[in-house]
Design an enzyme around this catalytic site. Structure first.
Site, PDB file in Angstrom:
ATOM      1  N   ASP A   1       0.844  -1.188   0.000  1.00  0.00           N
ATOM      2  CA  ASP A   1       0.000   0.000   0.000  1.00  0.00           C
ATOM      3  C   ASP A   1       0.883   1.243   0.000  1.00  0.00           C
ATOM      4  O   ASP A   1       1.301   1.725   1.053  1.00  0.00           O
ATOM      5  CB  ASP A   1      -0.954   0.022   1.199  1.00  0.00           C
TER       6      ASP A   1
ATOM      7  N   GLU B   1       2.123   5.106  -0.341  1.00  0.00           N
ATOM      8  CA  GLU B   1       1.666   6.490  -0.210  1.00  0.00           C
ATOM      9  C   GLU B   1       2.475   7.326  -1.191  1.00  0.00           C
ATOM     10  O   GLU B   1       3.666   7.062  -1.415  1.00  0.00           O
ATOM     11  CB  GLU B   1       1.856   7.007   1.223  1.00  0.00           C
TER      12      GLU B   1
ATOM     13  N   ASP C   1      -2.348   1.081  -6.737  1.00  0.00           N
ATOM     14  CA  ASP C   1      -0.934   1.069  -6.336  1.00  0.00           C
ATOM     15  C   ASP C   1      -0.007   0.662  -7.476  1.00  0.00           C
ATOM     16  O   ASP C   1       1.079   1.233  -7.632  1.00  0.00           O
ATOM     17  CB  ASP C   1      -0.739   0.134  -5.141  1.00  0.00           C
TER      18      ASP C   1
ATOM     19  N   HIS D   1      -4.078   6.193   6.128  1.00  0.00           N
ATOM     20  CA  HIS D   1      -3.208   6.843   5.142  1.00  0.00           C
ATOM     21  C   HIS D   1      -1.738   6.844   5.558  1.00  0.00           C
ATOM     22  O   HIS D   1      -0.915   7.450   4.863  1.00  0.00           O
ATOM     23  CB  HIS D   1      -3.676   8.260   4.805  1.00  0.00           C
TER      24      HIS D   1
ATOM     25  N   ASP E   1      -1.921   1.084   6.792  1.00  0.00           N
ATOM     26  CA  ASP E   1      -2.883   0.657   5.768  1.00  0.00           C
ATOM     27  C   ASP E   1      -2.577  -0.763   5.311  1.00  0.00           C
ATOM     28  O   ASP E   1      -3.471  -1.608   5.198  1.00  0.00           O
ATOM     29  CB  ASP E   1      -2.839   1.600   4.567  1.00  0.00           C
TER      30      ASP E   1
END
Length: 254
Positions: free
Chosen positions: A42, A44, A151, A210, A215
């Protein structure tokens, strides 16, 4: 990760998991498993408040991967790095507020090419392989899994193309879509976000939403719910063929 790892089949299980009851349950679940680990990713990324309208070019700034053991349905391993963006090195205030990642953190991090290399070295250190023909007692097979297509299809692959980085096969091959699999298993095909999926199973979010590593840990919990139900984290057909429906990167993210 505390304790000494035990090799059971092709899986690496930390000490403390393998009591007699768990060994029996694990043995029953192990028969015919398509993978030994699910590598839950995941990312960011850089963002701005109006980035959807402006066709913003995202860069990965947090790179977490949680390895869910397919036999024990526990997270055995984690890889976690922050990443320094190079196209737009300054994070927006909105991005820092959303992700909790500060400018100093990314300024002191390595660039994506270095982190990708470190991740591959991590896989080699733990003997993890992505080709079924390489699978063996000391070579557990893993599948990359994500919460939806974003992603890989909207973040990693486009950034790698822009920057001229070649990606290893496990990033370009079929992947497991936890969101789609969860919708099929529990919601009659209706898709929803991470927190809604957790509520559906009587769970609550652990950590900070987040924050990439939190996550990823929570998405791994959802993956374990799907697998415990006896369902599969099947790759979406379009990932296997390279064709099919095009996902809009500006929609549906968490």
């Amino acid at each position: 990760m505390a304790g000494v790892a035990l090799n059971i089949g092709a899986a690496v299980i930390p000490a403390g998991y393998a009591d007699e009851d768990e060994e029996e349950e694990t043995s029953e679940r192990s028969a015919g498993l398509p993978f030994d680990y699910y590598a839950v990713v995941d990312f960011e990324c850089t963002c701005e408040r109006d980035c959807r309208a402006n066709k913003f070019r995202h860069e990965i700034i947090e790179f977490p991967v949680v390895f869910l053991n397919a036999r024990t349905l526990q997270a055995d391993l984690e890889f976690h790095r922050y990443v320094r963006p190079t196209e737009k090195p300054r994070l927006s205030d909105f991005c820092s507020e959303l992700t909790g990642i500060q400018q100093e953190t990314v300024d002191n991090a390595d660039t994506l090419d270095v982190v990708l290399r470190e991740f591959h070295e991590f896989l080699e250190k733990h003997g993890l392989v992505h080709r079924p023909r390489e699978r063996g007692p000391e070579a557990p097979l893993f599948l990359v899994c994500t919460d939806g297509p974003w992603d890989l299809q909207c973040f990693l692959r486009p950034e790698a193309r822009r920057k001229g980085m070649g990606l290893r096969g496990y990033w370009d091959q079929a992947y497991g879509d936890v969101r789609a699999s969860f919708a099929h298993a529990f919601l009659s095909g209706k898709s929803c976000g991470v927190q809604e999926m957790l509520v559906c199973r009587g769970l609550s979010f652990e950590g900070r939403p987040h924050a990439g590593i939190d996550d990823a840990r929570n998405i791994a919990r959802l993956a374990s719910e799907v697998l415990r139900e006896g369902c599969s984290l099947l790759p979406p057909p379009q990932a296997m063929t390279g064709g099919g429906r095009v996902h809009r990167c500006s929609r549906g993210r968490k």
